[in-house]
Design a protein around this motif. Structure first.
Motif, PDB file in Angstrom:
ATOM      1  N   ASP B 157       0.651  -1.044  -0.173  1.00 35.16           N
ATOM      2  CA  ASP B 157       0.377   0.017   0.134  1.00 35.16           C
ATOM      3  C   ASP B 157       1.017   1.031  -0.189  1.00 35.16           C
ATOM      4  N   ALA B 159       0.402   4.403   0.175  1.00 40.28           N
ATOM      5  CA  ALA B 159       0.080   5.309   1.497  1.00 40.28           C
ATOM      6  C   ALA B 159       0.997   5.164   2.182  1.00 40.28           C
ATOM      7  N   VAL B 160       1.305   4.328   2.686  1.00 41.65           N
ATOM      8  CA  VAL B 160       2.201   3.651   3.658  1.00 41.65           C
ATOM      9  C   VAL B 160       3.561   4.139   3.486  1.00 41.65           C
ATOM     10  N   GLU B 162       3.698   7.526   2.015  1.00 40.63           N
ATOM     11  CA  GLU B 162       2.839   8.173   1.822  1.00 40.63           C
ATOM     12  C   GLU B 162       3.559   9.164   3.521  1.00 40.63           C
ATOM     13  N   ALA B 163       3.173   7.618   4.516  1.00 41.68           N
ATOM     14  CA  ALA B 163       2.916   7.968   5.588  1.00 41.68           C
ATOM     15  C   ALA B 163       4.480   8.124   6.004  1.00 41.68           C
ATOM     16  N   ALA B 164       5.173   8.217   5.980  1.00 43.39           N
ATOM     17  CA  ALA B 164       5.642   8.304   6.428  1.00 43.39           C
ATOM     18  C   ALA B 164       6.589   9.683   6.078  1.00 43.39           C
ATOM     19  N   GLN B 165       6.808   9.826   4.545  1.00 48.96           N
ATOM     20  CA  GLN B 165       7.020  10.899   4.784  1.00 48.96           C
ATOM     21  C   GLN B 165       6.077  12.417   5.126  1.00 48.96           C
ATOM     22  N   SER B 166       4.911  12.268   5.257  1.00 51.55           N
ATOM     23  CA  SER B 166       3.968  12.875   5.879  1.00 51.55           C
ATOM     24  C   SER B 166       4.838  13.427   7.921  1.00 51.55           C
ATOM     25  N   VAL B 178      11.038   1.622   4.424  1.00 56.48           N
ATOM     26  CA  VAL B 178       9.379   1.010   4.984  1.00 56.48           C
ATOM     27  C   VAL B 178       9.728   0.908   3.729  1.00 56.48           C
TER      28      VAL B 178
END
Lengths: 354, 262
Positions: B157, B159-160, B162-166, B178
């Motif tokens: 996914d 989105a994982v 993107e989560a790390a980047q956010s 990741v």
């Protein structure tokens, strides 16, 4: 001054504008919901704020600084995803600690803050679990903890509850609101579920085709939608197109052919614009053809076409000379199909939309 | 019903005998004490297994095969991991074309590819044989690397990421901390599959080997043209065991279902 403001922003995908001349402001500490059907641009707006997307035009100002070109990893915004997006190979503890370790905090401080955050989301004792061993609700709480622990300047939610079952969704939204208020953190929340948005927001923006149709307090939107689109979206199931209107004391008098209706006038003009009358199925009233009906005007006679049992109430489809109206009504002795009825439109509930 | 399933069992058994029979015969004949391949063998001896280690060209070509397969694997990984990532992560114009291009070495008959590589790398550009061999093997491994890693990324996914980047992670940090850890088993499987593909390859190697440089399969081909002793049977058994062991590891890592689904 607003904490967050999008100014004339445009976002395109495949040579097609999803947002154009888009403007949005948000005050510090507020929770704003972007509400709309899929494809209305709400997620695009959120991803733009997060920095996952770039604007073709326009500016994104945050806390007085131009954030338009600031990359995602430098924004310090927390993001909670629909799919939770936890790091599958890390324990709950490491997931939550991820952002803190990137900020080069001492491991003792990391531990303190992770522990406190897991307390806030009621997940003490789950530190060593892997995301795969958690339920959907627990995963979402880890995701929220992970986004909050970095003390973000802004918290962003992308349909965080849509993968959860109904009961859990209600509990989680209460949790989200509680945590948001407790920490006083400015939040943008995207959902297509109006009840969810209304229940947790200070402000709701109803979006349609890349534009904000109405931005207001939930109660204001709920009672007085600013357009027919908003009215439909939030459950005004019945519409009448009027042909004329004039002020008549405390009311607005509306006409359609020989028929006359009255809508209550409001000092601020909310729900008084336009020529289309809108009313919720819950606000219409049905009467049998009893002679002592003590309402004057604002009625239509009709025939019950369909009667559906909804549990708490019955839903009727009533055929009248102005088309079919949907009415929800609680009653012990329901109307039968084919029965003649009178539909009453309370003037306080009849709202006008452009 | 009962009758049917008995017929089916018998049929399945016959298919297995047809498939595995020759392998069993080869394995049995490898223990032949005499100098000529014979079935059934006239006794039991490990003489020809010992012979493998005594014939220097087998040991040398085995070493070449290992080196070429491992080095080529490394090169194919360096090219293939970013390619698989880009093909899975981003939507861009020409993505499907690029995908087809990366997979084309599997679609082109090996003999055509081998000849083309010989014609250009060795004849036109005059590369050393060893370098040509390495490039050839990198080319045949690349599609497998890309395919297996891309299918591993399909379950990831993004989105994982993107989560790390956010949370403040850079793209590079996110990729290594990741993305990579989550496709580790896919990468390992890709390495093993590509290794087998390269190690057992004949059609490319036959063009890309030459004086002084040869791989084990090519050496085996040359050997059977001149000798009829059971050495090749013995090597075959060793190779079978090695391959089976690798396949077992791959199966443990990803499951065979990984390769049957598209």
């Amino acid at each position: 001054m607003a904490l967050l403001s999008l100014e004339n922003v445009a976002v395109a995908y495949d040579n097609h504008f999803i947002l154009e001349n888009f403007n949005l402001q948000l005050e510090k500490g507020q929770l704003l919901s972007l509400l709309g059907p899929s494809g209305c641009g709400k997620t695009t707006t959120l991803r733009l704020i997060a920095g996952f997307l770039n604007a073709e035009q326009g500016k994104f100002m945050f806390a007085g600084k131009d954030y338009t070109k600031v990359p995602v990893d430098k924004r310090n915004f927390g993001f909670v995803f629909q799919s939770y997006a936890l790091f599958p190979h890390m324990t709950v503890y490491d997931n939550v600690a991820f952002g803190l370790r990137l900020r080069k905090l001492k491991e003792a401080d990391v531990k303190k803050r992770v522990t406190r955050m897991l307390e806030i989301v009621s997940l003490e004792g789950f530190e060593k679990r892997l995301p795969g061993a958690l339920s959907g609700g627990q995963r979402q709480r880890v995701a929220i903890a992970r986004a909050l622990v970095i003390e973000p300047d802004l918290l962003l939610f992308d349909e965080p509850l849509s993968n959860l079952d109904a009961n859990l969704r209600v509990n989680m939204r209460v949790e989200i609101r509680r945590i948001q208020q407790e920490l006083g953190i400015t939040t943008v929340y995207v959902s297509h579920d109006q009840e969810e948005c209304f229940s947790i927001s200070d402000q709701v923006a109803v979006m349609n085709k890349g534009k904000i149709e109405q931005l207001d307090h939930p109660t204001a939107i709920f009672k007085y939608p600013a357009s027919e689109y908003v009215a439909r979206f939030i459950g005004f199931g019945n519409f009448i197109s009027f042909e004329g209107r004039k002020d008549e004391g405390a009311d607005i008098e509306l006409s359609r052919g020989a028929l006359q209706f009255r809508a209550a006038k409001r000092a601020d003009g909310a729900g008084n614009q336009g020529l289309t009358g809108a009313i919720r199925p819950d606000d219409l009233q049905l009467y049998g053809s009893m002679p002592d009906l003590d309402v004057e005007g604002n009625t239509l006679t009709g025939t019950v076409q369909v009667s559906t049992y909804l549990g708490r109430s019955y839903q009727y489809q009533v055929q009248t000379e102005l088309g079919v109206f949907t009415v929800n009504q609680e009653m012990n002795d329901p109307f039968r199909q084919g029965e003649e009825v009178t539909v009453y439109f309370p003037k306080e509930k009849l709202v006008l939309v452009p | 019903m009962k009758e049917n399933s008995r017929v089916l069992s018998l049929y399945t058994l016959l298919v297995f005998i047809f498939l595995l029979g020759p392998l069993v015969i080869i394995s049995v004949t490898s223990f032949e004490p005499g100098t000529v391949l014979k079935f059934p063998p006239e006794g039991f001896s490990l003489r020809w297994y010992k012979n493998i280690f005594e014939v220097s060209m087998f040991m040398e070509t085995f070493k070449t095969s290992i080196i070429v397969s491992m080095l080529g694997n490394l090169l194919a990984l360096l090219l293939g991991v970013p390619a698989a990532y880009a093909l899975s992560r981003f939507k861009f114009r020409g993505r499907d074309t690029l995908n087809a291009l990366f997979l084309s070495p599997v679609l082109i008959p090996g003999i055509v590819l081998g000849f083309t590589l010989l014609r250009y790398l060795i004849v036109v550009y005059g590369l050393p044989i060893y370098t040509g061999l390495l490039i050839g093997h990198t080319v045949i491994m690349l599609p497998f690397i890309i395919r297996v890693i891309a299918s591993s990324l399909q379950n990831f996914d993004f989105a994982v990421e993107e989560a790390a980047q956010s949370l403040g992670a850079s793209r590079l940090y996110t990729f290594f901390k990741v993305v990579l850890p989550n496709i580790r088993s896919g990468i390992l499987a890709a390495i093993l599959i590509a290794f087998l593909e390269s190690f057992n390859n004949v059609d490319i190697s036959v063009f890309m080997t030459g004086p002084g440089v040869s791989t084990l399969p090519i050496q085996m081909l040359t050997y059977v043209q001149n000798y009829f002793d059971p050495t090749i049977a013995a090597i075959s058994v060793i190779l079978m065991v090695l391959t089976a062991a690798l396949m077992f590891i791959i199966e443990r890592l990803m499951g065979f279902a990984y390769f049957t689904k598209r």
